[in-house]
Design a protein around this motif. Structure first.
Motif, PDB file in Angstrom:
ATOM      1  N   MET A 131       0.927  -1.252  -0.118  1.00  0.00           N
ATOM      2  CA  MET A 131       0.073   0.153   0.076  1.00  0.00           C
ATOM      3  C   MET A 131       0.964   1.343   0.037  1.00  0.00           C
ATOM      4  SD  MET A 131      -2.908   0.740   2.750  1.00  0.00           S
ATOM      5  CE  MET A 131      -4.282  -0.118   2.023  1.00  0.00           C
ATOM      6  N   ASN A 132       0.499   2.317  -0.680  1.00  0.00           N
ATOM      7  CA  ASN A 132       1.364   3.550  -0.892  1.00  0.00           C
ATOM      8  C   ASN A 132       1.048   4.147   0.330  1.00  0.00           C
ATOM      9  OD1 ASN A 132       2.358   2.960  -3.352  1.00  0.00           O
ATOM     10  ND2 ASN A 132       0.515   3.988  -4.543  1.00  0.00           N
ATOM     11  N   PRO A 133       2.214   4.851   0.937  1.00  0.00           N
ATOM     12  CA  PRO A 133       2.154   5.901   1.982  1.00  0.00           C
ATOM     13  C   PRO A 133       1.116   7.229   1.741  1.00  0.00           C
ATOM     14  CG  PRO A 133       4.461   6.067   0.999  1.00  0.00           C
ATOM     15  CD  PRO A 133       3.597   5.009   0.325  1.00  0.00           C
ATOM     16  N   LEU A 134       0.600   7.489   2.916  1.00  0.00           N
ATOM     17  CA  LEU A 134      -0.090   8.601   2.743  1.00  0.00           C
ATOM     18  C   LEU A 134       0.653   9.887   3.156  1.00  0.00           C
ATOM     19  CD1 LEU A 134      -2.892  10.404   2.455  1.00  0.00           C
ATOM     20  CD2 LEU A 134      -3.262   9.613   4.897  1.00  0.00           C
ATOM     21  N   GLN A 135       0.949  10.750   2.073  1.00  0.00           N
ATOM     22  CA  GLN A 135       1.725  12.083   2.514  1.00  0.00           C
ATOM     23  C   GLN A 135       0.894  13.030   3.411  1.00  0.00           C
ATOM     24  OE1 GLN A 135       3.517  13.993  -0.901  1.00  0.00           O
ATOM     25  NE2 GLN A 135       5.364  14.235   0.161  1.00  0.00           N
ATOM     26  N   GLN A 162       8.488  16.881   6.880  1.00  0.00           N
ATOM     27  CA  GLN A 162       7.912  15.694   6.204  1.00  0.00           C
ATOM     28  C   GLN A 162       7.073  14.460   6.991  1.00  0.00           C
ATOM     29  OE1 GLN A 162      10.760  14.088   3.566  1.00  0.00           O
ATOM     30  NE2 GLN A 162       9.457  12.347   2.731  1.00  0.00           N
ATOM     31  N   SER A 163       5.859  14.367   6.636  1.00  0.00           N
ATOM     32  CA  SER A 163       5.152  13.498   7.526  1.00  0.00           C
ATOM     33  C   SER A 163       4.433  12.403   6.719  1.00  0.00           C
ATOM     34  CB  SER A 163       4.407  14.231   8.376  1.00  0.00           C
ATOM     35  OG  SER A 163       3.476  13.376   9.096  1.00  0.00           O
ATOM     36  N   ASN A 164       4.588  11.346   6.644  1.00  0.00           N
ATOM     37  CA  ASN A 164       3.896  10.334   6.061  1.00  0.00           C
ATOM     38  C   ASN A 164       3.367   9.274   6.875  1.00  0.00           C
ATOM     39  OD1 ASN A 164       5.041  11.238   3.200  1.00  0.00           O
ATOM     40  ND2 ASN A 164       6.737  10.224   3.722  1.00  0.00           N
ATOM     41  N   ILE A 165       2.109   8.587   6.321  1.00  0.00           N
ATOM     42  CA  ILE A 165       1.665   7.386   7.163  1.00  0.00           C
ATOM     43  C   ILE A 165       1.637   6.263   6.248  1.00  0.00           C
ATOM     44  CG2 ILE A 165      -0.273   6.494   8.114  1.00  0.00           C
ATOM     45  CD1 ILE A 165      -1.423   9.217   8.637  1.00  0.00           C
ATOM     46  N   GLU A 166       2.412   5.317   6.769  1.00  0.00           N
ATOM     47  CA  GLU A 166       2.827   4.201   6.140  1.00  0.00           C
ATOM     48  C   GLU A 166       2.017   3.042   6.725  1.00  0.00           C
ATOM     49  OE1 GLU A 166       6.863   3.055   5.259  1.00  0.00           O
ATOM     50  OE2 GLU A 166       7.217   5.173   4.981  1.00  0.00           O
ATOM     51  N   ILE A 167       0.991   2.037   5.971  1.00  0.00           N
ATOM     52  CA  ILE A 167       0.327   1.068   6.638  1.00  0.00           C
ATOM     53  C   ILE A 167       1.326  -0.386   6.315  1.00  0.00           C
ATOM     54  CG2 ILE A 167      -1.718  -0.383   6.223  1.00  0.00           C
ATOM     55  CD1 ILE A 167      -2.291   2.830   7.140  1.00  0.00           C
TER      56      ILE A 167
END
Length: 81
Positions: free
Chosen positions: A1-5, A75-80
């Motif tokens: 799944m792609n990270p949410l930036q 820079q903040s990403n959410i990775e599942i």
């Protein structure tokens, strides 16, 4: 799944701190809401500990921001996983 930036950019120091503070406050409210609905003492204690940790981390970040220049890169990403 792609990270949410969530965030990527350079911000004035005050704007950066406001943005991060709002994000942390959302997370704190999430835990407070879960505490209000929980009857499990262990879960409540864990969430209260997490709230305290978030508050301490935010206080440390505020201190660090005082040492920074006028612009802050975030820079903040959410990775599942």
């Amino acid at each position: 799944m792609n990270p949410l930036q969530l965030i990527q950019g350079s911000f004035e120091k005050e704007d950066a701190l406001d943005l991060i503070t709002e994000l942390v406050q959302v997370k704190i409210r999430y835990h407070e809401n879960k505490i209000g609905r929980s009857e499990n003492e262990e879960d409540i204690e864990r969430r209260e500990g997490r709230i305290r940790q978030l508050q301490m981390d935010l206080a440390k970040l505020r201190e660090e921001f005082n040492q920074q220049s006028n612009r802050i890169a975030i820079q903040s990403n959410i990775e599942i996983a």
